[in-house]
Design a protein around this motif. Structure first.
Motif, PDB file in Angstrom:
ATOM      1  N   SER A  22       0.849  -1.200   0.000  1.00 56.31           N
ATOM      2  CA  SER A  22       0.000   0.000   0.000  1.00 56.31           C
ATOM      3  C   SER A  22       0.881   1.245   0.000  1.00 56.31           C
ATOM      4  O   SER A  22       2.096   1.165   0.234  1.00 56.31           O
ATOM      5  CB  SER A  22      -0.911   0.031   1.241  1.00 56.31           C
ATOM      6  OG  SER A  22      -0.149   0.313   2.400  1.00 56.31           O
ATOM      7  N   GLY A  23       0.241   2.374  -0.210  1.00 56.96           N
ATOM      8  CA  GLY A  23       0.959   3.646  -0.139  1.00 56.96           C
ATOM      9  C   GLY A  23       1.429   3.933   1.280  1.00 56.96           C
ATOM     10  O   GLY A  23       2.510   4.492   1.490  1.00 56.96           O
ATOM     11  N   THR A  24       0.618   3.552   2.248  1.00 55.74           N
ATOM     12  CA  THR A  24       0.995   3.750   3.649  1.00 55.74           C
ATOM     13  C   THR A  24       2.204   2.890   4.000  1.00 55.74           C
ATOM     14  O   THR A  24       3.135   3.350   4.675  1.00 55.74           O
ATOM     15  CB  THR A  24      -0.186   3.389   4.575  1.00 55.74           C
ATOM     16  OG1 THR A  24      -1.358   4.042   4.083  1.00 55.74           O
ATOM     17  CG2 THR A  24       0.068   3.794   5.999  1.00 55.74           C
ATOM     18  N   ALA A  51      -2.807   9.267   5.931  1.00 62.64           N
ATOM     19  CA  ALA A  51      -1.755   8.238   5.867  1.00 62.64           C
ATOM     20  C   ALA A  51      -0.363   8.849   5.978  1.00 62.64           C
ATOM     21  O   ALA A  51       0.554   8.217   6.523  1.00 62.64           O
ATOM     22  CB  ALA A  51      -1.866   7.446   4.569  1.00 62.64           C
ATOM     23  N   ASP A 120       5.756  12.184  -1.008  1.00 61.79           N
ATOM     24  CA  ASP A 120       4.501  11.443  -1.026  1.00 61.79           C
ATOM     25  C   ASP A 120       3.798  11.804  -2.333  1.00 61.79           C
ATOM     26  O   ASP A 120       3.159  12.855  -2.449  1.00 61.79           O
ATOM     27  CB  ASP A 120       3.644  11.804   0.187  1.00 61.79           C
ATOM     28  CG  ASP A 120       2.350  10.988   0.254  1.00 61.79           C
ATOM     29  OD1 ASP A 120       1.950  10.420  -0.783  1.00 61.79           O
ATOM     30  OD2 ASP A 120       1.741  10.937   1.340  1.00 61.79           O
ATOM     31  N   ALA A 122       1.511   9.923  -3.850  1.00 62.22           N
ATOM     32  CA  ALA A 122       0.365   9.010  -3.969  1.00 62.22           C
ATOM     33  C   ALA A 122      -0.728   9.541  -4.898  1.00 62.22           C
ATOM     34  O   ALA A 122      -1.484   8.768  -5.479  1.00 62.22           O
ATOM     35  CB  ALA A 122      -0.219   8.743  -2.586  1.00 62.22           C
ATOM     36  N   GLU A 123      -0.797  10.879  -5.014  1.00 62.97           N
ATOM     37  CA  GLU A 123      -1.898  11.475  -5.782  1.00 62.97           C
ATOM     38  C   GLU A 123      -1.413  12.124  -7.068  1.00 62.97           C
ATOM     39  O   GLU A 123      -2.151  12.895  -7.677  1.00 62.97           O
ATOM     40  CB  GLU A 123      -2.575  12.557  -4.901  1.00 62.97           C
ATOM     41  CG  GLU A 123      -3.048  12.006  -3.574  1.00 62.97           C
ATOM     42  CD  GLU A 123      -3.650  13.070  -2.649  1.00 62.97           C
ATOM     43  OE1 GLU A 123      -3.676  14.253  -3.038  1.00 62.97           O
ATOM     44  OE2 GLU A 123      -4.088  12.686  -1.555  1.00 62.97           O
ATOM     45  N   SER A 144       1.005   5.377  -4.170  1.00 65.37           N
ATOM     46  CA  SER A 144      -0.076   4.456  -3.803  1.00 65.37           C
ATOM     47  C   SER A 144      -0.741   3.979  -5.088  1.00 65.37           C
ATOM     48  O   SER A 144      -0.893   4.755  -6.036  1.00 65.37           O
ATOM     49  CB  SER A 144      -1.112   5.168  -2.936  1.00 65.37           C
ATOM     50  OG  SER A 144      -2.301   4.401  -2.865  1.00 65.37           O
ATOM     51  N   LYS A 149      -6.655   5.717  -7.006  1.00 68.07           N
ATOM     52  CA  LYS A 149      -5.489   6.455  -7.504  1.00 68.07           C
ATOM     53  C   LYS A 149      -5.381   6.303  -9.029  1.00 68.07           C
ATOM     54  O   LYS A 149      -6.072   5.488  -9.629  1.00 68.07           O
ATOM     55  CB  LYS A 149      -4.225   5.965  -6.805  1.00 68.07           C
ATOM     56  CG  LYS A 149      -4.290   6.095  -5.273  1.00 68.07           C
ATOM     57  CD  LYS A 149      -4.327   7.553  -4.789  1.00 68.07           C
ATOM     58  CE  LYS A 149      -4.899   7.762  -3.416  1.00 68.07           C
ATOM     59  NZ  LYS A 149      -4.063   7.504  -2.277  1.00 68.07           N
TER      60      LYS A 149
END
Ligand SMILES: *Cc1c(COP(=O)(O)O)cnc(C)c1O
Length: 328
Positions: A22-24, A51, A120, A122-123, A144, A149
């Protein structure tokens, strides 16, 4: 698994990719690999998905929340400078809602103060800063591949790095800390952050289509912008900032008339599935003690922001409904 790692890393212009669950997990693995832990401070933006800060807390480090910049909505480099102490070990800039952070300013601060940078991203799969993909600037960057996503494997994530040693260490920690040449021998306490080959295969297929997906999302956002053009209560996410080329993850707008919640409720009643922006971390009781610096801009943006649907086009009728509700 290797193929997805190689192809995604190459897409971002980075040497190594370490796929995780996962991204986390990616953020936690990055922090653990860089040796960030108890007694260390990690600077994070106030406007992000939780997260980002949770990973810092799971690493037993102390998050320090700072404000974002009004134009980009991303972490403000000047606020980073004000938050640095002797305990600061790392910065986690978040390319929020697809907008790249000012990576020149952030890397310069990190170099000056000897700090690690964990992006980060993720987005922001595919977003560019100075013509280079986000994820190629930090010591480690995290993505992520969760279902909402841009590239998804259902659940999933990846750490990227150009540093061979960090790559090696991440691979060991991802797989229970098991020695790579001596099976069932553990030199470090690791995690199980593996992704399955089945999910990685989906990632490979998704990555083949990323340019098309980004173009489609961009088109949906342009449709919304055309429809709402000229409305004085609507502010769009900036796509004209120097050095930055954002991607569309979610189509984001701000409404500056104080009626955000009313609009969101009305839109949802009409079948247009919108969400409010992330709450500022500093507003949530569990994170408040880490918000020792003012975060006025994040609070303001958060109260104004609406995420519009962006995985499918809003049809002509939905666009008209959107316009009429926002002008009612
Ligand atoms: C989605 C997201 C994450 C976490 O990713 P998961 O795969 O859901 O663990 C981390 N940071 C940001 C900014 C995100 O948007």
């Amino acid at each position: 698994m290797n193929r997805f790692e190689e192809e995604f890393a190459a897409f971002c212009g980075v040497k190594h990719g370490v796929v995780v669950s996962s991204g986390t997990a990616a953020l936690h693995l990055a922090l653990a690999t860089l040796g960030v832990g108890e007694g260390d401070e990690v600077i994070v933006p106030d406007l992000t998905f939780a997260a980002t800060i949770n990973a810092v807390l799971h690493a037993n480090a102390t998050p320090i929340i700072v404000d974002v910049d009004e134009e980009s909505w991303c972490i403000d480099p000047n606020k980073i400078l004000q938050a640095i102490t002797e305990k600061t070990k790392a910065i986690i800039p978040v390319h929020v809602y697809g907008q790249p952070c000012d990576m020149d300013a952030i890397m310069k601060i990190a170099d000056n103060f000897g700090l690690f940078v964990i992006e980060d991203a993720a987005e922001a799969h595919g977003a560019l800063f100075k013509e280079k993909r986000v994820g190629c600037f930090g010591h480690i960057s995290c993505f992520s591949f969760y279902a909402n996503k841009v590239v998804t494997t259902g659940e999933g994530g990846m750490c990227l790095t150009n540093v061979d040693k960090l790559n090696d260490n991440m691979r060991v920690l991802r797989d229970h800390g098991m020695n790579k040449s001596k099976r069932y021998w553990h030199d470090v306490v690791g995690f199980n952050y593996r992704l399955t080959n089945m999910q990685a295969a989906i990632g490979v297929a998704q990555l083949e289509r990323i340019e098309d997906m980004l173009a489609a999302k961009n088109k949906y956002e342009q449709d919304v912008k055309m429809t709402l053009a000229g409305m004085s209560n609507v502010v769009f996410q900036r796509d004209d900032l120097v050095n930055r080329k954002k991607i569309v993850w979610l189509t984001c707008i701000l409404v500056n008339d104080g009626r955000r919640d009313e609009y969101v409720a009305k839109l949802n009643d009409c079948g247009i599935d919108t969400r409010p922006f992330f709450y500022p971390l500093s507003n949530m009781p569990i994170y408040q003690r880490y918000a020792i610096h003012p975060t006025k801009i994040s609070k303001k943006l958060s109260a104004m922001g609406i995420n519009l649907p962006s995985s499918q086009p809003l049809g002509a009728q939905a666009l008209e409904t959107l316009k009429s509700i926002l002008s009612s």
